[in-house]
Scaffold this motif. Structure first.
Motif, PDB file in Angstrom:
ATOM      1  N   ARG A  91       0.813  -1.226   0.000  1.00 22.68           N
ATOM      2  CA  ARG A  91       0.000   0.000   0.000  1.00 22.68           C
ATOM      3  C   ARG A  91       0.844   1.271   0.000  1.00 22.68           C
ATOM      4  O   ARG A  91       0.499   2.246  -0.678  1.00 22.68           O
ATOM      5  CB  ARG A  91      -0.934  -0.017   1.219  1.00 22.68           C
ATOM      6  N   ASP A  92       1.938   1.276   0.745  1.00 23.22           N
ATOM      7  CA  ASP A  92       2.753   2.490   0.787  1.00 23.22           C
ATOM      8  C   ASP A  92       3.386   2.783  -0.563  1.00 23.22           C
ATOM      9  O   ASP A  92       3.582   3.946  -0.927  1.00 23.22           O
ATOM     10  CB  ASP A  92       3.822   2.395   1.874  1.00 23.22           C
ATOM     11  N   LEU A  93       3.685   1.733  -1.342  1.00 26.97           N
ATOM     12  CA  LEU A  93       4.269   1.949  -2.663  1.00 26.97           C
ATOM     13  C   LEU A  93       3.205   2.338  -3.688  1.00 26.97           C
ATOM     14  O   LEU A  93       3.516   3.045  -4.657  1.00 26.97           O
ATOM     15  CB  LEU A  93       5.010   0.692  -3.120  1.00 26.97           C
ATOM     16  N   GLN A  94       1.985   1.894  -3.496  1.00 30.12           N
ATOM     17  CA  GLN A  94       0.903   2.336  -4.382  1.00 30.12           C
ATOM     18  C   GLN A  94       0.798   3.856  -4.378  1.00 30.12           C
ATOM     19  O   GLN A  94       0.569   4.490  -5.415  1.00 30.12           O
ATOM     20  CB  GLN A  94      -0.427   1.741  -3.936  1.00 30.12           C
ATOM     21  N   ALA A  95       0.970   4.432  -3.209  1.00 32.87           N
ATOM     22  CA  ALA A  95       0.830   5.885  -3.088  1.00 32.87           C
ATOM     23  C   ALA A  95       1.923   6.637  -3.832  1.00 32.87           C
ATOM     24  O   ALA A  95       1.741   7.818  -4.163  1.00 32.87           O
ATOM     25  CB  ALA A  95       0.843   6.264  -1.607  1.00 32.87           C
ATOM     26  N   GLU A  96       3.032   5.966  -4.102  1.00 37.34           N
ATOM     27  CA  GLU A  96       4.141   6.621  -4.792  1.00 37.34           C
ATOM     28  C   GLU A  96       4.091   6.459  -6.306  1.00 37.34           C
ATOM     29  O   GLU A  96       4.901   7.048  -7.024  1.00 37.34           O
ATOM     30  CB  GLU A  96       5.471   6.062  -4.270  1.00 37.34           C
ATOM     31  N   LEU A  97       3.142   5.671  -6.795  1.00 38.08           N
ATOM     32  CA  LEU A  97       3.022   5.481  -8.243  1.00 38.08           C
ATOM     33  C   LEU A  97       2.534   6.751  -8.910  1.00 38.08           C
ATOM     34  O   LEU A  97       1.675   7.451  -8.370  1.00 38.08           O
ATOM     35  CB  LEU A  97       2.045   4.348  -8.547  1.00 38.08           C
ATOM     36  N   PRO A  98       3.055   7.057 -10.102  1.00 41.57           N
ATOM     37  CA  PRO A  98       2.508   8.191 -10.842  1.00 41.57           C
ATOM     38  C   PRO A  98       1.064   7.922 -11.247  1.00 41.57           C
ATOM     39  O   PRO A  98       0.665   6.771 -11.427  1.00 41.57           O
ATOM     40  CB  PRO A  98       3.419   8.280 -12.080  1.00 41.57           C
ATOM     41  N   LYS A  99       0.266   8.979 -11.351  1.00 40.51           N
ATOM     42  CA  LYS A  99      -1.128   8.823 -11.738  1.00 40.51           C
ATOM     43  C   LYS A  99      -1.224   8.237 -13.141  1.00 40.51           C
ATOM     44  O   LYS A  99      -0.498   8.641 -14.047  1.00 40.51           O
ATOM     45  CB  LYS A  99      -1.848  10.173 -11.696  1.00 40.51           C
ATOM     46  N   THR A 100      -2.104   7.268 -13.294  1.00 39.80           N
ATOM     47  CA  THR A 100      -2.263   6.629 -14.596  1.00 39.80           C
ATOM     48  C   THR A 100      -3.670   6.067 -14.713  1.00 39.80           C
ATOM     49  O   THR A 100      -4.302   5.720 -13.703  1.00 39.80           O
ATOM     50  CB  THR A 100      -1.235   5.499 -14.797  1.00 39.80           C
TER      51      THR A 100
END
Length: 295
Positions: A91-100
């Motif tokens: 979950r913490d890495l999901q938040a760092e993904l660029p919007k797509t």
């Protein structure tokens, strides 16, 4: 010569729902693994393909299995080139993904810092198993669209390099890896890098499967993965359980036994894993093969 026989899951949904393998009252994660490990010396972890495993879970697996028990771990699907929904990342890495707007991501779509963190967490999850001497190999199951083309070969080589020094196995799904043109170069690539070649048993005369090649490319280990021989459900099945719904009969297991014994003479250890995971079919086939191999 050591041959370990087991199955490609101990938590398959149809296995648990069938009530045909686990005794009455064996209804917790701990109880199921302890019971499975009382019958088999090895298991393949399938859940690590769907999401990055954790070191805490690995430590529990170590604790709940006897000395000498072995886990083969499937590599996370993003690493193998499969499509990956962002929601399966931590979950913490999901938040760092660029919007797509993409429903699925591929390895090339994920920013390098996140990829590096995923590798780091994957290795951390392997460590309790490695430290306890219970880590067999890490299996990379490459999808059908990973072919012996330069771009795909580069990614395969990248995975081989990232996995050093872990004992790593490659299973290819595209038939061209072991066709007449590429067979020797594929085996040479695996030998040069110490990669374990996975011997595949699957329906004959179907597409989307690699040829069955009884060769060993590592002195340490050979792996035989048995997917069943259900040609009707191999392509287009709605679920993995439907696709692999096949029970080997005694004649088929007796035909496989001498081939397994022969390949085992070339390596220190051989892992035989039944992936025909439908209800308790894989477990029954594995127990029967153990009987046949025992003579």
């Amino acid at each position: 010569m050591s041959i370990l026989v087991g199955t490609a899951s101990w938590t398959d949904k149809t296995l648990i729902e069938s009530g045909a393998f686990y005794p009455r009252g064996c209804n917790t994660a701990e109880a199921r693994l302890r019971y499975y490990a009382s019958l088999f010396p090895i298991v393949e972890v399938d859940s690590s393909y769907y999401g990055i495993p954790t070191a805490a879970n690995s430590a529990l697996w170590v604790e709940r299995t006897p000395p000498g028990f072995v886990f083969d771990i499937k590599a996370f699907r993003l690493f193998t080139g499969h499509q990956t929904e962002p929601k399966v990342l931590p979950r913490d890495l999901q938040a760092e993904l660029p919007k797509t707007d993409k429903k699925n991501l591929y390895y090339k779509d994920v920013p390098t810092p996140i990829v590096e963190e995923l590798w780091a967490r994957f290795f951390a999850a392997l460590e309790p198993l490695r430290a306890a001497g219970k880590l067999g190999s890490v299996l990379f199951q490459f999808p059908h669209w990973v072919t012996p083309a330069p771009k795909s070969i580069a990614h395969v080589m990248h995975c081989a390099e990232r996995m050093q020094p872990f004992l790593t196995a490659f299973e290819f799904r595209h038939e061209s890896w072991f066709d007449e043109k590429h067979r020797e170069s594929t085996l040479r690539m695996e030998r040069e890098r110490g990669i374990v070649h996975v011997i595949v048993d699957a329906p004959p005369d179907v597409t989307r499967r690699a040829h069955t090649v009884w060769e060993a490319t590592s002195n340490e280990l050979a792996i035989v993965r048995l997917h069943g021989r259900n040609a009707q459900t191999w392509s287009g099945a709605e679920s993995a359980a439907e696709r692999f719904n096949y029970e080997y009969d005694d004649d088929e297991l007796s035909e496989l036994s001498p081939q397994i014994q022969e390949i085992s003479k070339r390596v220190a250890r051989t892992h035989v894993l039944f992936n025909n995971c439908y209800r308790d079919v894989a477990q029954r086939n594995a127990l029967r093969l153990i009987e046949i191999l025992s003579g």
